[in-house]
Design a protein around this motif. Sequence first.
Motif, PDB file in Angstrom:
ATOM      1  N   GLU A  71      -1.462   9.200 -14.313  1.00  0.00           N
ATOM      2  CA  GLU A  71      -0.792   9.914 -15.299  1.00  0.00           C
ATOM      3  C   GLU A  71      -1.214   9.260 -16.778  1.00  0.00           C
ATOM      4  OE1 GLU A  71       3.804  10.679 -16.797  1.00  0.00           O
ATOM      5  OE2 GLU A  71       3.450   9.341 -15.290  1.00  0.00           O
ATOM      6  N   THR A  72      -2.321  10.116 -17.198  1.00  0.00           N
ATOM      7  CA  THR A  72      -2.901   9.771 -18.353  1.00  0.00           C
ATOM      8  C   THR A  72      -2.203   8.986 -19.580  1.00  0.00           C
ATOM      9  OG1 THR A  72      -4.565  11.609 -17.963  1.00  0.00           O
ATOM     10  CG2 THR A  72      -4.682  10.547 -19.905  1.00  0.00           C
ATOM     11  N   PHE A  73      -2.754   8.107 -20.232  1.00  0.00           N
ATOM     12  CA  PHE A  73      -2.101   7.464 -21.059  1.00  0.00           C
ATOM     13  C   PHE A  73      -0.829   6.558 -20.684  1.00  0.00           C
ATOM     14  CE2 PHE A  73      -4.421  10.304 -23.861  1.00  0.00           C
ATOM     15  CZ  PHE A  73      -5.452   9.668 -23.985  1.00  0.00           C
ATOM     16  N   LYS A  74      -0.357   6.667 -19.414  1.00  0.00           N
ATOM     17  CA  LYS A  74       0.880   6.137 -18.997  1.00  0.00           C
ATOM     18  C   LYS A  74       0.708   5.100 -17.742  1.00  0.00           C
ATOM     19  CE  LYS A  74       3.807   9.680 -20.885  1.00  0.00           C
ATOM     20  NZ  LYS A  74       4.688  10.629 -20.697  1.00  0.00           N
ATOM     21  N   VAL A  75       0.186   5.512 -16.749  1.00  0.00           N
ATOM     22  CA  VAL A  75      -0.108   4.863 -15.498  1.00  0.00           C
ATOM     23  C   VAL A  75      -1.309   5.239 -14.620  1.00  0.00           C
ATOM     24  CG1 VAL A  75       0.973   4.614 -13.145  1.00  0.00           C
ATOM     25  CG2 VAL A  75       2.466   5.053 -15.019  1.00  0.00           C
ATOM     26  N   PHE A  76      -1.989   3.912 -14.307  1.00  0.00           N
ATOM     27  CA  PHE A  76      -3.227   3.993 -13.538  1.00  0.00           C
ATOM     28  C   PHE A  76      -2.766   3.023 -12.411  1.00  0.00           C
ATOM     29  CE2 PHE A  76      -7.551   2.532 -12.428  1.00  0.00           C
ATOM     30  CZ  PHE A  76      -8.081   3.846 -12.108  1.00  0.00           C
ATOM     31  N   GLU A  77      -2.984   3.526 -10.924  1.00  0.00           N
ATOM     32  CA  GLU A  77      -2.516   2.862  -9.966  1.00  0.00           C
ATOM     33  C   GLU A  77      -3.876   2.929  -8.856  1.00  0.00           C
ATOM     34  OE1 GLU A  77       1.432   2.317  -7.015  1.00  0.00           O
ATOM     35  OE2 GLU A  77       1.556   3.810  -8.706  1.00  0.00           O
ATOM     36  N   PHE A  78      -4.009   1.813  -8.281  1.00  0.00           N
ATOM     37  CA  PHE A  78      -5.103   1.731  -7.365  1.00  0.00           C
ATOM     38  C   PHE A  78      -4.808   0.716  -6.192  1.00  0.00           C
ATOM     39  CE2 PHE A  78      -6.263  -0.960 -10.874  1.00  0.00           C
ATOM     40  CZ  PHE A  78      -6.866  -1.913 -10.270  1.00  0.00           C
ATOM     41  N   TRP A  79      -5.679   0.740  -4.954  1.00  0.00           N
ATOM     42  CA  TRP A  79      -5.473  -0.105  -4.055  1.00  0.00           C
ATOM     43  C   TRP A  79      -6.974  -0.755  -4.231  1.00  0.00           C
ATOM     44  CZ3 TRP A  79      -2.126  -1.840  -0.652  1.00  0.00           C
ATOM     45  CH2 TRP A  79      -1.002  -1.009  -0.271  1.00  0.00           C
ATOM     46  N   TRP A  80      -7.093  -2.234  -3.945  1.00  0.00           N
ATOM     47  CA  TRP A  80      -8.450  -2.885  -3.967  1.00  0.00           C
ATOM     48  C   TRP A  80      -8.096  -4.337  -3.101  1.00  0.00           C
ATOM     49  CZ3 TRP A  80     -10.642  -7.443  -6.203  1.00  0.00           C
ATOM     50  CH2 TRP A  80      -9.404  -8.131  -6.727  1.00  0.00           C
ATOM     51  N   TYR A  81      -9.217  -4.946  -3.022  1.00  0.00           N
ATOM     52  CA  TYR A  81      -9.060  -6.250  -2.058  1.00  0.00           C
ATOM     53  C   TYR A  81      -9.263  -5.756  -0.755  1.00  0.00           C
ATOM     54  CZ  TYR A  81      -8.744 -10.986  -1.600  1.00  0.00           C
ATOM     55  OH  TYR A  81      -8.914 -12.284  -1.007  1.00  0.00           O
ATOM     56  N   GLU A  82     -10.313  -5.442  -0.471  1.00  0.00           N
ATOM     57  CA  GLU A  82     -10.613  -4.909   0.808  1.00  0.00           C
ATOM     58  C   GLU A  82     -10.519  -5.895   2.146  1.00  0.00           C
ATOM     59  OE1 GLU A  82     -13.771  -1.396   2.686  1.00  0.00           O
ATOM     60  OE2 GLU A  82     -14.610  -2.842   1.270  1.00  0.00           O
ATOM     61  N   TYR A  83      -9.797  -5.367   3.236  1.00  0.00           N
ATOM     62  CA  TYR A  83      -9.803  -6.156   4.475  1.00  0.00           C
ATOM     63  C   TYR A  83      -9.477  -5.487   5.710  1.00  0.00           C
ATOM     64  CZ  TYR A  83      -4.683  -6.143   5.318  1.00  0.00           C
ATOM     65  OH  TYR A  83      -3.539  -5.601   5.653  1.00  0.00           O
ATOM     66  N   GLU A  84     -10.109  -5.820   6.643  1.00  0.00           N
ATOM     67  CA  GLU A  84      -9.974  -5.202   7.930  1.00  0.00           C
ATOM     68  C   GLU A  84     -10.016  -3.725   7.913  1.00  0.00           C
ATOM     69  OE1 GLU A  84      -6.471  -6.446   9.755  1.00  0.00           O
ATOM     70  OE2 GLU A  84      -7.025  -8.483   9.943  1.00  0.00           O
ATOM     71  N   ASP A  85      -9.087  -2.885   8.089  1.00  0.00           N
ATOM     72  CA  ASP A  85      -9.090  -1.610   7.918  1.00  0.00           C
ATOM     73  C   ASP A  85      -8.248  -0.986   6.860  1.00  0.00           C
ATOM     74  OD1 ASP A  85      -6.813  -1.973   8.907  1.00  0.00           O
ATOM     75  OD2 ASP A  85      -6.659  -0.450  10.423  1.00  0.00           O
ATOM     76  N   GLY A  86      -8.049  -1.705   5.499  1.00  0.00           N
ATOM     77  CA  GLY A  86      -7.328  -1.463   4.442  1.00  0.00           C
ATOM     78  C   GLY A  86      -7.721  -2.398   3.451  1.00  0.00           C
ATOM     79  N   PHE A  87      -6.453  -2.419   2.383  1.00  0.00           N
ATOM     80  CA  PHE A  87      -6.666  -3.050   1.266  1.00  0.00           C
ATOM     81  C   PHE A  87      -5.464  -4.257   1.039  1.00  0.00           C
ATOM     82  CE2 PHE A  87      -8.648   0.960   0.235  1.00  0.00           C
ATOM     83  CZ  PHE A  87      -9.819   0.638  -0.222  1.00  0.00           C
ATOM     84  N   ARG A  88      -5.737  -5.191   0.533  1.00  0.00           N
ATOM     85  CA  ARG A  88      -4.595  -6.280   0.351  1.00  0.00           C
ATOM     86  C   ARG A  88      -3.688  -6.173  -0.891  1.00  0.00           C
ATOM     87  NH1 ARG A  88      -4.414 -10.883   3.285  1.00  0.00           N
ATOM     88  NH2 ARG A  88      -6.044 -11.425   4.594  1.00  0.00           N
ATOM     89  N   SER A  89      -4.035  -5.499  -1.891  1.00  0.00           N
ATOM     90  CA  SER A  89      -3.628  -5.400  -3.125  1.00  0.00           C
ATOM     91  C   SER A  89      -3.600  -4.015  -3.647  1.00  0.00           C
ATOM     92  CB  SER A  89      -4.330  -6.240  -4.087  1.00  0.00           C
ATOM     93  OG  SER A  89      -3.881  -6.377  -5.290  1.00  0.00           O
ATOM     94  N   ARG A  90      -2.137  -3.903  -3.845  1.00  0.00           N
ATOM     95  CA  ARG A  90      -1.877  -2.411  -4.822  1.00  0.00           C
ATOM     96  C   ARG A  90      -1.343  -2.695  -6.216  1.00  0.00           C
ATOM     97  NH1 ARG A  90       1.753   2.597  -2.596  1.00  0.00           N
ATOM     98  NH2 ARG A  90       1.579   3.738  -4.325  1.00  0.00           N
ATOM     99  N   VAL A  91      -2.254  -2.180  -6.889  1.00  0.00           N
ATOM    100  CA  VAL A  91      -1.996  -2.486  -8.498  1.00  0.00           C
ATOM    101  C   VAL A  91      -1.512  -1.346  -9.131  1.00  0.00           C
ATOM    102  CG1 VAL A  91      -3.191  -3.406 -10.654  1.00  0.00           C
ATOM    103  CG2 VAL A  91      -3.735  -4.120  -8.429  1.00  0.00           C
ATOM    104  N   LYS A  92      -0.596  -1.705 -10.042  1.00  0.00           N
ATOM    105  CA  LYS A  92      -0.074  -0.522 -11.013  1.00  0.00           C
ATOM    106  C   LYS A  92      -0.096  -0.977 -12.412  1.00  0.00           C
ATOM    107  CE  LYS A  92       4.201   2.235 -12.044  1.00  0.00           C
ATOM    108  NZ  LYS A  92       5.571   2.367 -11.444  1.00  0.00           N
ATOM    109  N   MET A  93      -0.786  -0.277 -13.289  1.00  0.00           N
ATOM    110  CA  MET A  93      -1.029  -0.778 -14.639  1.00  0.00           C
ATOM    111  C   MET A  93      -0.324   0.553 -15.450  1.00  0.00           C
ATOM    112  SD  MET A  93      -5.340  -1.155 -14.617  1.00  0.00           S
ATOM    113  CE  MET A  93      -5.108  -2.647 -15.923  1.00  0.00           C
ATOM    114  N   THR A  94       0.717  -0.062 -16.144  1.00  0.00           N
ATOM    115  CA  THR A  94       1.482   0.665 -17.002  1.00  0.00           C
ATOM    116  C   THR A  94       1.195   0.629 -18.591  1.00  0.00           C
ATOM    117  OG1 THR A  94       3.244   0.692 -15.460  1.00  0.00           O
ATOM    118  CG2 THR A  94       3.889   1.606 -17.378  1.00  0.00           C
ATOM    119  N   PHE A  95       0.979   1.598 -19.047  1.00  0.00           N
ATOM    120  CA  PHE A  95       0.526   1.427 -20.649  1.00  0.00           C
ATOM    121  C   PHE A  95       1.628   1.969 -21.669  1.00  0.00           C
ATOM    122  CE2 PHE A  95      -3.240   1.965 -17.963  1.00  0.00           C
ATOM    123  CZ  PHE A  95      -4.109   1.234 -18.593  1.00  0.00           C
ATOM    124  N   VAL A  96       2.193   1.107 -22.219  1.00  0.00           N
ATOM    125  CA  VAL A  96       3.381   1.471 -23.085  1.00  0.00           C
ATOM    126  C   VAL A  96       2.997   1.321 -24.456  1.00  0.00           C
ATOM    127  CG1 VAL A  96       5.853   0.817 -23.640  1.00  0.00           C
ATOM    128  CG2 VAL A  96       4.840   0.474 -21.406  1.00  0.00           C
TER     129      VAL A  96
END
Length: 147
Positions: A71-96
């Motif tokens: 959501e431009t200028f508000k929220v950027f969310e992603f998965w990262w930290y790869e392992y097995e068949d997925g990712f370990r970390s879900r990150v939500k960056m909120t810009f205020v």
Amino acid sequence: MLQTVKMHFVEHFNVSVEKLWHLFVNPNGWDPWFTDGMSMETFEGGHIRFRWKRITADEVVEDRGVVIFVETFKVFEFWWYEYEDGFRSRVKMTFVPHGKNESWLKIEDSVLVDGEKELSIALGCAYGWGQMLCLAKAYVERGLILI
């Protein structure tokens, strides 16, 4: 048994929310102030390629991720930290926005760990977010690259 460790980080920046957004959400990722050759597709479903060398004692460390929500200028969310068949970390960056030329960045990192034996994974992520926020602040506010 996998459990989620939720961590929250908040930093104030003396720049507009638009400038802060473009520092973190852009095709070159967090180069030149934190990563070395990072790339980012900034749309939902886009791929992220992380690459570090300077902060890892010249050892090349790479990972990948995928963008979940934008959501431009508000929220950027992603998965990262790869392992097995997925990712370990879900990150939500909120810009205020805070006034005309100030803003807050709130980061929520939900890391999957297999009990106490993998707690060091979450602690490593916490250390990395603190380091990243410090380096971002120096770069965006003062034009300094500290690594």
